[in-house]
Design a protein around this motif. Structure first.
Motif, PDB file in Angstrom:
ATOM      1  N   TRP A  17       0.836  -1.204   0.000  1.00  0.00           N
ATOM      2  CA  TRP A  17       0.000   0.000   0.000  1.00  0.00           C
ATOM      3  C   TRP A  17       0.873   1.257   0.000  1.00  0.00           C
ATOM      4  CZ3 TRP A  17      -3.956  -1.801   4.259  1.00  0.00           C
ATOM      5  CH2 TRP A  17      -4.869  -2.704   3.692  1.00  0.00           C
ATOM      6  N   MET A  18       1.972   1.209   0.751  1.00  0.00           N
ATOM      7  CA  MET A  18       2.868   2.366   0.824  1.00  0.00           C
ATOM      8  C   MET A  18       3.539   2.620  -0.525  1.00  0.00           C
ATOM      9  SD  MET A  18       4.493   1.704   4.592  1.00  0.00           S
ATOM     10  CE  MET A  18       5.307   3.297   4.796  1.00  0.00           C
ATOM     11  N   ASP A  19       4.003   1.561  -1.183  1.00  0.00           N
ATOM     12  CA  ASP A  19       4.652   1.706  -2.482  1.00  0.00           C
ATOM     13  C   ASP A  19       3.670   2.244  -3.520  1.00  0.00           C
ATOM     14  OD1 ASP A  19       6.943   1.415  -4.228  1.00  0.00           O
ATOM     15  OD2 ASP A  19       5.955  -0.351  -5.072  1.00  0.00           O
ATOM     16  N   MET A  36      -9.858   1.086   9.322  1.00  0.00           N
ATOM     17  CA  MET A  36      -9.595   1.756   8.058  1.00  0.00           C
ATOM     18  C   MET A  36      -8.139   2.220   8.098  1.00  0.00           C
ATOM     19  SD  MET A  36     -11.329   5.148   6.357  1.00  0.00           S
ATOM     20  CE  MET A  36     -10.236   6.362   7.063  1.00  0.00           C
ATOM     21  N   VAL A  37      -7.470   2.127   6.974  1.00  0.00           N
ATOM     22  CA  VAL A  37      -6.097   2.607   6.876  1.00  0.00           C
ATOM     23  C   VAL A  37      -6.060   3.712   5.832  1.00  0.00           C
ATOM     24  CG1 VAL A  37      -3.718   2.029   6.310  1.00  0.00           C
ATOM     25  CG2 VAL A  37      -5.152   0.359   7.483  1.00  0.00           C
ATOM     26  N   GLU A  38      -5.661   4.894   6.269  1.00  0.00           N
ATOM     27  CA  GLU A  38      -5.441   5.998   5.340  1.00  0.00           C
ATOM     28  C   GLU A  38      -3.947   6.010   5.033  1.00  0.00           C
ATOM     29  OE1 GLU A  38      -6.460  10.680   4.661  1.00  0.00           O
ATOM     30  OE2 GLU A  38      -6.434   9.915   6.706  1.00  0.00           O
ATOM     31  N   THR A  39      -3.624   5.918   3.763  1.00  0.00           N
ATOM     32  CA  THR A  39      -2.239   5.942   3.313  1.00  0.00           C
ATOM     33  C   THR A  39      -2.007   7.295   2.669  1.00  0.00           C
ATOM     34  OG1 THR A  39      -2.378   3.572   2.890  1.00  0.00           O
ATOM     35  CG2 THR A  39      -0.490   4.735   1.950  1.00  0.00           C
ATOM     36  N   VAL A  40      -1.046   8.045   3.215  1.00  0.00           N
ATOM     37  CA  VAL A  40      -0.762   9.393   2.729  1.00  0.00           C
ATOM     38  C   VAL A  40       0.651   9.398   2.160  1.00  0.00           C
ATOM     39  CG1 VAL A  40      -0.603  11.843   3.321  1.00  0.00           C
ATOM     40  CG2 VAL A  40      -2.240  10.364   4.525  1.00  0.00           C
ATOM     41  N   GLY A  41       0.759   9.734   0.874  1.00  0.00           N
ATOM     42  CA  GLY A  41       2.058   9.869   0.224  1.00  0.00           C
ATOM     43  C   GLY A  41       2.294  11.331  -0.106  1.00  0.00           C
ATOM     44  N   ARG A  42       3.469  11.842   0.276  1.00  0.00           N
ATOM     45  CA  ARG A  42       3.762  13.272   0.102  1.00  0.00           C
ATOM     46  C   ARG A  42       5.177  13.449  -0.439  1.00  0.00           C
ATOM     47  NH1 ARG A  42       3.155  14.086   4.995  1.00  0.00           N
ATOM     48  NH2 ARG A  42       0.919  14.347   4.903  1.00  0.00           N
ATOM     49  N   ILE A  43       5.307  14.187  -1.521  1.00  0.00           N
ATOM     50  CA  ILE A  43       6.622  14.503  -2.083  1.00  0.00           C
ATOM     51  C   ILE A  43       7.328  15.441  -1.103  1.00  0.00           C
ATOM     52  CG2 ILE A  43       7.894  15.524  -4.018  1.00  0.00           C
ATOM     53  CD1 ILE A  43       6.264  13.127  -4.925  1.00  0.00           C
ATOM     54  N   VAL A  78       5.724   8.393   3.198  1.00  0.00           N
ATOM     55  CA  VAL A  78       4.434   7.704   3.223  1.00  0.00           C
ATOM     56  C   VAL A  78       4.093   7.336   4.667  1.00  0.00           C
ATOM     57  CG1 VAL A  78       3.089   5.764   2.341  1.00  0.00           C
ATOM     58  CG2 VAL A  78       4.878   6.772   0.910  1.00  0.00           C
ATOM     59  N   GLU A  79       2.863   7.618   5.046  1.00  0.00           N
ATOM     60  CA  GLU A  79       2.371   7.291   6.385  1.00  0.00           C
ATOM     61  C   GLU A  79       1.135   6.415   6.271  1.00  0.00           C
ATOM     62  OE1 GLU A  79       3.647  11.321   8.797  1.00  0.00           O
ATOM     63  OE2 GLU A  79       1.617  11.201   7.971  1.00  0.00           O
ATOM     64  N   LEU A  80       1.030   5.464   7.188  1.00  0.00           N
ATOM     65  CA  LEU A  80      -0.188   4.674   7.340  1.00  0.00           C
ATOM     66  C   LEU A  80      -0.836   5.104   8.649  1.00  0.00           C
ATOM     67  CD1 LEU A  80       0.820   1.011   6.392  1.00  0.00           C
ATOM     68  CD2 LEU A  80      -0.256   2.738   4.963  1.00  0.00           C
ATOM     69  N   ILE A  81      -2.056   5.568   8.552  1.00  0.00           N
ATOM     70  CA  ILE A  81      -2.798   6.019   9.715  1.00  0.00           C
ATOM     71  C   ILE A  81      -4.009   5.108   9.874  1.00  0.00           C
ATOM     72  CG2 ILE A  81      -4.084   7.934  10.747  1.00  0.00           C
ATOM     73  CD1 ILE A  81      -2.306   9.695   8.708  1.00  0.00           C
TER      74      ILE A  81
END
Length: 137
Positions: A38-40, A74-81, A93-96
């Motif tokens: 999920w992170m990738d 629920m898992v919110e996956t946040v990817g940020r440059i 990348v964070e998994l919340i």
């Protein structure tokens, strides 16, 4: 909300998943491999969206599994440059995890991925510089 001008590439992507039994180990917590997948995916989407190029994963840096994520959350996956080189983009990348009944949210996993932008021939190609000051909402 003020629209962001098209000249500023988007630097963030958010995805949501629910943890089902087939995502978990014998303890009922999310498999590390599923979390990394999920992170990738989030890193890929953030980098492709930012650069508007084909991108590939070059490296995943330290990934810290701080707290377990359980079935039904629920898992919110946040990817940020967070950094940009000539053809590379570093994506945090964070998994919340969120309990859907109580609304409680916890940062469970964080890592960094380095993505490379490719041209039509599959060679590294340049990406836009990261803006110094991105307007907030």
């Amino acid at each position: 909300m003020t629209p962001i001008p098209e000249t500023i590439p988007p630097i963030e992507v958010r995805m949501a998943e629910i943890v089902f039994p087939n995502h978990t180990n014998h303890l009922g917590t999310l498999f590390g491999g599923q979390a990394l997948a999920w992170m990738d995916k989030a890193a890929f989407l953030a980098a492709a969206r930012y650069s508007r190029r084909t991108v590939v994963t070059a490296r995943s840096d330290q990934v810290d599994f701080k707290l377990p994520i359980r079935i039904g959350q629920m898992v919110e996956t946040v990817g940020r440059i967070v950094e940009v080189g000539r053809s590379s983009m570093k994506v945090e990348v964070e998994l919340i995890a969120e309990d859907l009944h109580t609304g409680e949210r916890k940062l469970c996993t964080r890592g960094h991925f380095v993505m490379i932008a490719l041209d039509a021939d599959g060679h590294p190609t340049s990406v836009p510089s990261l803006p110094g000051d991105i307007p907030g909402p």
